[in-house]
Design an enzyme around this catalytic site. Structure first.
Site, PDB file in Angstrom:
ATOM      1  N   GLY A  45       0.635  -1.309  -0.053  1.00 55.73           N
ATOM      2  CA  GLY A  45       0.043   0.482   0.482  1.00 55.73           C
ATOM      3  C   GLY A  45       0.892   1.585  -0.381  1.00 55.73           C
ATOM      4  N   ASP A 215      -1.065   3.679  -6.790  1.00 51.54           N
ATOM      5  CA  ASP A 215       0.508   4.059  -5.950  1.00 51.54           C
ATOM      6  C   ASP A 215       1.773   4.963  -6.724  1.00 51.54           C
ATOM      7  OD1 ASP A 215       0.838   0.685  -4.916  1.00 51.54           O
ATOM      8  OD2 ASP A 215      -0.711   0.951  -6.917  1.00 51.54           O
ATOM      9  N   ASN A 225      -2.217   1.700 -10.329  1.00 50.01           N
ATOM     10  CA  ASN A 225      -2.679   1.618  -9.245  1.00 50.01           C
ATOM     11  C   ASN A 225      -3.051   0.174 -10.159  1.00 50.01           C
ATOM     12  OD1 ASN A 225      -3.895   2.408  -6.751  1.00 50.01           O
ATOM     13  ND2 ASN A 225      -6.166   0.641  -7.636  1.00 50.01           N
TER      14      ASN A 225
END
Length: 312
Positions: A45, A215, A225
């Site tokens: 994450g 990201d 992402n």
């Protein structure tokens, strides 16, 4: 419960590879251990990786080779390198200053998650909202609360959430394993769906908004992402459903002009040909496994950060 923190003289993380079966805290004392945890997705994450990068500089104790290796551990997520740089900027001031800088990154992430949750909830109109999301963007992707799932949590706390539709998120099932675990803990109503069902359910007008994390966000608003995000963006565009990216300012990379300049990590065949160690394809099967995709900015309704709402 914090996903990542500094406790005593070590980094503590929840080992996300063991969820939802076990919730185990790992104590990490070396950069090599931290890099291994990052690469095998024990910690993952974008915001959590930023905190991991900053705390990892403390573990490196000034060693430039270890710092460089940590910075490059995952190429797509810009927050990892950003977090390393935030702490490394204080190397000349001594270890205490580096630790203080790393803890500021952690504390800023806590504040950012709450800000994104409130800002995103204010952006969405209506009550009893049905939200679709991919991958995991909750507290497991940050220190607490998260990014897109922080918006969901805020809606739930305010009585405005009807349901969350969670894409299982192949190949590692972060949606099925992690997001459903977090939603269950917060008591939010949710159902799990196959990745390929997302665009169809959007077309049926069963969804009020799609919320995803990021990201890396390029200077023009193109967003990298988890793989599967682009398909949702196309489905949302066709259905007229808002497609909203929720990420901290640190995920915006002004040095990357557009999405075609973002390096997309390929994680190899094992994650495709097997599921949690159980082979599902014949021996010798080759695979292509991009971990992320890029959604062009013209498919994004809004980018919600901890400071502002951007409309690409």
């Amino acid at each position: 419960m914090r996903t990542i923190d500094w406790v005593g003289d070590a980094v503590e993380i929840i080992d996300q590879t063991l969820l939802p079966d076990k919730c185990v805290m790992l104590r990490i004392h070396t950069v090599a251990e931290l890099i291994d945890a990052i690469r095998r997705l024990a910690v993952r994450g974008a915001p959590a990786l930023g905190v991991a990068g900053a705390l990892g500089v403390v573990l490196a104790d000034g060693d430039p080779d270890q710092i460089a290796a940590l910075r490059a551990a995952r190429p797509t997520a810009v927050n990892l390198a950003w977090g390393v740089d935030q702490a490394a900027a204080h190397l000349d001031e001594g270890r205490a200053a580096v630790l203080a800088a790393a803890l500021r990154v952690r504390d800023d992430d806590l504040a950012a998650s709450r800000s994104m949750g409130a800002r995103g909830a204010a952006l969405l109109e209506g009550d009893r909202l049905r939200i679709m999301t991919v991958c995991n963007t909750g507290g497991l992707a940050a220190v607490e609360r998260g990014t897109a799932l922080s918006v969901v949590q805020t809606l739930h706390e305010r009585g405005r959430l009807a349901e969350v539709l969670v894409l299982e998120t192949r190949p590692l099932l972060q949606g099925a394993r992690l997001t459903t675990w977090e939603l269950g803990r917060m008591g939010a109503p949710h159902r799990l769906i196959a990745d390929s069902a997302g665009p169809y359910l959007l077309a049926r007008a069963d969804v009020d908004a799609v919320l995803i994390g990021a990201d890396r966000i390029a200077a023009n608003g193109d967003t990298a992402n988890k793989i599967g995000s682009y398909a949702l963006a196309l489905g949302a565009e066709r259905a007229g459903v808002p497609f909203i990216v929720v990420a901290p300012e640190s995920t915006i990379d002004e040095d990357t002009p557009s999405g075609d300049k973002i390096e997309i990590e390929d994680r190899g065949a094992d994650e495709i040909v097997s599921v949690r160690g159980v082979r599902i394809a014949p021996e010798g099967t080759q695979a292509l496994n991009p971990a992320f995709d890029v959604t062009p900015h013209d498919l994004i309704t809004a980018i919600v950060t901890d400071r502002r709402v951007i409309r690409p």
